[in-house]
Design a protein around this motif. Structure first.
Motif, PDB file in Angstrom:
ATOM      1  N   VAL A 163       0.860  -1.184   0.000  1.00 28.04           N
ATOM      2  CA  VAL A 163       0.000   0.000   0.000  1.00 28.04           C
ATOM      3  C   VAL A 163       0.891   1.227   0.000  1.00 28.04           C
ATOM      4  N   ASP A 164       0.732   2.093  -0.997  1.00 28.77           N
ATOM      5  CA  ASP A 164       1.516   3.323  -1.090  1.00 28.77           C
ATOM      6  C   ASP A 164       0.585   4.523  -1.043  1.00 28.77           C
ATOM      7  N   VAL A 165       0.928   5.489  -0.196  1.00 31.60           N
ATOM      8  CA  VAL A 165       0.145   6.715  -0.100  1.00 31.60           C
ATOM      9  C   VAL A 165       0.613   7.674  -1.191  1.00 31.60           C
ATOM     10  N   VAL A 166      -0.275   7.982  -2.124  1.00 28.87           N
ATOM     11  CA  VAL A 166       0.048   8.911  -3.206  1.00 28.87           C
ATOM     12  C   VAL A 166      -0.100  10.348  -2.742  1.00 28.87           C
ATOM     13  N   ASN A 167      -1.173  10.609  -1.991  1.00 31.94           N
ATOM     14  CA  ASN A 167      -1.417  11.958  -1.498  1.00 31.94           C
ATOM     15  C   ASN A 167      -2.329  11.897  -0.284  1.00 31.94           C
ATOM     16  N   ARG A 168      -2.126  12.827   0.645  1.00 30.66           N
ATOM     17  CA  ARG A 168      -2.990  12.922   1.821  1.00 30.66           C
ATOM     18  C   ARG A 168      -3.034  14.376   2.255  1.00 30.66           C
ATOM     19  N   SER A 169      -4.230  14.878   2.520  1.00 29.57           N
ATOM     20  CA  SER A 169      -4.371  16.283   2.882  1.00 29.57           C
ATOM     21  C   SER A 169      -5.489  16.467   3.890  1.00 29.57           C
ATOM     22  N   ASP A 184      -1.182 -13.903 -14.332  1.00 34.01           N
ATOM     23  CA  ASP A 184      -0.281 -13.636 -13.202  1.00 34.01           C
ATOM     24  C   ASP A 184      -1.024 -13.037 -12.014  1.00 34.01           C
ATOM     25  N   HIS A 185      -2.300 -12.663 -12.217  1.00 35.19           N
ATOM     26  CA  HIS A 185      -3.154 -12.167 -11.134  1.00 35.19           C
ATOM     27  C   HIS A 185      -2.641 -10.879 -10.508  1.00 35.19           C
ATOM     28  N   ALA A 186      -1.644 -10.240 -11.087  1.00 39.36           N
ATOM     29  CA  ALA A 186      -1.117  -9.005 -10.518  1.00 39.36           C
ATOM     30  C   ALA A 186      -2.029  -7.841 -10.896  1.00 39.36           C
ATOM     31  N   MET A 187      -2.441  -7.066  -9.898  1.00 38.48           N
ATOM     32  CA  MET A 187      -3.345  -5.954 -10.149  1.00 38.48           C
ATOM     33  C   MET A 187      -2.945  -4.746  -9.312  1.00 38.48           C
ATOM     34  N   HIS A 188      -3.308  -3.563  -9.823  1.00 39.87           N
ATOM     35  CA  HIS A 188      -3.106  -2.318  -9.091  1.00 39.87           C
ATOM     36  C   HIS A 188      -4.452  -1.615  -8.982  1.00 39.87           C
ATOM     37  N   ILE A 189      -4.720  -1.098  -7.794  1.00 42.94           N
ATOM     38  CA  ILE A 189      -6.009  -0.479  -7.502  1.00 42.94           C
ATOM     39  C   ILE A 189      -5.781   0.923  -6.955  1.00 42.94           C
ATOM     40  N   SER A 190      -6.536   1.881  -7.457  1.00 45.35           N
ATOM     41  CA  SER A 190      -6.485   3.249  -6.971  1.00 45.35           C
ATOM     42  C   SER A 190      -7.628   3.445  -5.975  1.00 45.35           C
ATOM     43  N   GLU A 191      -7.288   3.962  -4.790  1.00 46.38           N
ATOM     44  CA  GLU A 191      -8.277   4.129  -3.724  1.00 46.38           C
ATOM     45  C   GLU A 191      -8.280   5.564  -3.215  1.00 46.38           C
ATOM     46  N   HIS A 192      -9.457   6.177  -3.190  1.00 46.14           N
ATOM     47  CA  HIS A 192      -9.641   7.515  -2.631  1.00 46.14           C
ATOM     48  C   HIS A 192     -10.542   7.404  -1.408  1.00 46.14           C
ATOM     49  N   SER A 193     -10.163   8.079  -0.335  1.00 42.90           N
ATOM     50  CA  SER A 193     -10.966   8.013   0.883  1.00 42.90           C
ATOM     51  C   SER A 193     -11.147   9.405   1.470  1.00 42.90           C
ATOM     52  N   LYS A 194     -12.222   9.538   2.257  1.00 41.68           N
ATOM     53  CA  LYS A 194     -12.533  10.801   2.915  1.00 41.68           C
ATOM     54  C   LYS A 194     -13.010  10.502   4.330  1.00 41.68           C
ATOM     55  N   TYR A 241     -16.743   7.698   7.292  1.00 40.92           N
ATOM     56  CA  TYR A 241     -15.515   7.368   6.582  1.00 40.92           C
ATOM     57  C   TYR A 241     -15.900   6.658   5.287  1.00 40.92           C
ATOM     58  N   GLU A 242     -15.536   7.252   4.156  1.00 42.26           N
ATOM     59  CA  GLU A 242     -15.915   6.725   2.847  1.00 42.26           C
ATOM     60  C   GLU A 242     -14.676   6.382   2.030  1.00 42.26           C
ATOM     61  N   LEU A 243     -14.761   5.268   1.313  1.00 36.74           N
ATOM     62  CA  LEU A 243     -13.685   4.867   0.414  1.00 36.74           C
ATOM     63  C   LEU A 243     -14.279   4.493  -0.938  1.00 36.74           C
ATOM     64  N   GLN A 244     -13.577   4.894  -2.004  1.00 32.37           N
ATOM     65  CA  GLN A 244     -13.952   4.500  -3.354  1.00 32.37           C
ATOM     66  C   GLN A 244     -12.701   4.018  -4.071  1.00 32.37           C
ATOM     67  N   SER A 245     -12.818   2.888  -4.728  1.00 36.48           N
ATOM     68  CA  SER A 245     -11.652   2.318  -5.406  1.00 36.48           C
ATOM     69  C   SER A 245     -12.007   1.879  -6.820  1.00 36.48           C
ATOM     70  N   LYS A 246     -10.967   1.820  -7.637  1.00 32.97           N
ATOM     71  CA  LYS A 246     -11.133   1.425  -9.036  1.00 32.97           C
ATOM     72  C   LYS A 246      -9.870   0.726  -9.486  1.00 32.97           C
ATOM     73  N   ASN A 247     -10.042  -0.341 -10.245  1.00 37.61           N
ATOM     74  CA  ASN A 247      -8.878  -1.071 -10.751  1.00 37.61           C
ATOM     75  C   ASN A 247      -8.182  -0.276 -11.846  1.00 37.61           C
ATOM     76  N   LEU A 248      -6.856  -0.348 -11.861  1.00 35.49           N
ATOM     77  CA  LEU A 248      -6.053   0.265 -12.914  1.00 35.49           C
ATOM     78  C   LEU A 248      -5.601  -0.777 -13.929  1.00 35.49           C
ATOM     79  N   THR A 249      -5.345  -1.981 -13.445  1.00 37.05           N
ATOM     80  CA  THR A 249      -4.917  -3.077 -14.321  1.00 37.05           C
ATOM     81  C   THR A 249      -6.108  -3.619 -15.107  1.00 37.05           C
ATOM     82  N   LEU A 250      -5.885  -3.927 -16.389  1.00 37.63           N
ATOM     83  CA  LEU A 250      -6.920  -4.480 -17.276  1.00 37.63           C
ATOM     84  C   LEU A 250      -8.123  -3.549 -17.422  1.00 37.63           C
ATOM     85  N   GLY A 251      -7.882  -2.250 -17.258  1.00 39.76           N
ATOM     86  CA  GLY A 251      -8.984  -1.295 -17.331  1.00 39.76           C
ATOM     87  C   GLY A 251      -9.676  -1.270 -18.682  1.00 39.76           C
ATOM     88  N   HIS A 252      -8.998  -1.707 -19.735  1.00 38.18           N
ATOM     89  CA  HIS A 252      -9.621  -1.710 -21.059  1.00 38.18           C
ATOM     90  C   HIS A 252     -10.569  -2.898 -21.241  1.00 38.18           C
TER      91      HIS A 252
END
Length: 215
Positions: A36-42, A73-83, A91-102
């Motif tokens: 889990v990597d934090v991209v941004n937090r404010s 390979d089952h490898a996936m990346h997911i983008s998660e935004h929370s408030k 506390y709300e979270l919304q996520s979306k897959n980045l891998t295989l998005g097409h």
């Protein structure tokens, strides 16, 4: 497009559940999440905390779906935004897959809030939508993925319970440590007072003996 939703009640206060949600990964109940990597937090002027995290996971797609989607390979990346809005206890979270998005789009929304009748409990509302862009197979693959969500929802809740237990152990340990520190401070204080009292008594008896000594 297919969707799935569920509701669950945690037997813990909202504050404990939110703390666990922030620290949910890694845990032995969800070993598929590898990082889990934090991209941004404010912190907003209104007092809300907004976070953007990137989850690296080996989320186990159904074998048939993985083969058809080319994700062996089952490898996936997911983008998660929370408030986190403490003033509203939400506390709300919304996520979306980045891998295989097409080929496949997976949206997930989770909301934690105190139980309206019992503040010692926390409600979780969870909703997922899946859209597969594979001709003739979209409905079939969507159903497979939705079934997989249902199976893994329990793992996620068990993971939360595991983290909550760890947090409670830490809190208990900190309380014991704080209590120990207080006892140590009191012990030091009492020893100092006893030493001061002994010195005062010694001085008093010394003066008394000096005053009563024969000339």
């Amino acid at each position: 497009m297919s969707s799935w939703s569920s509701e669950h009640i945690f037997e813990h206060p909202w504050e404990d559940v939110v703390r666990a949600a922030y620290r949910k990964y890694p845990n032995p109940c969800n070993p598929a999440v590898k990082g889990v990597d934090v991209v941004n937090r404010s912190v907003c002027p209104q007092g809300t905390i907004q976070s953007h995290r990137l989850l690296s996971t080996e989320f186990p797609l159904p074998e048939v779906a993985a083969r058809l989607l080319g994700a062996n390979d089952h490898a996936m990346h997911i983008s998660e935004h929370s408030k986190l809005d403490r003033s509203k206890s939400k506390y709300e979270l919304q996520s979306k897959n980045l891998t295989l998005g097409h080929l496949v789009t997976v949206h997930e929304r989770m909301e934690y809030f105190p139980h309206p009748q019992d503040r010692s409990k926390t409600c979780l509302k969870q909703q997922s939508t899946v859209k597969v862009n594979v001709p003739f197979l979209s409905g079939y693959l969507e159903r497979l993925l939705i079934e997989n969500f249902e199976k893994n929802a329990m793992k996620g809740r068990n993971g939360m319970e595991w983290v909550i237990d760890r947090i409670k152990e830490e809190d208990s340990s900190n309380k014991v440590k704080q209590s120990s520190d207080i006892l140590t401070q009191l012990e030091t204080k009492f020893k100092r007072e006893a030493e001061d009292l002994k010195q005062s008594m010694d001085s008093f008896f010394h003066k008394t003996q000096a005053n009563t000594s024969p000339l």
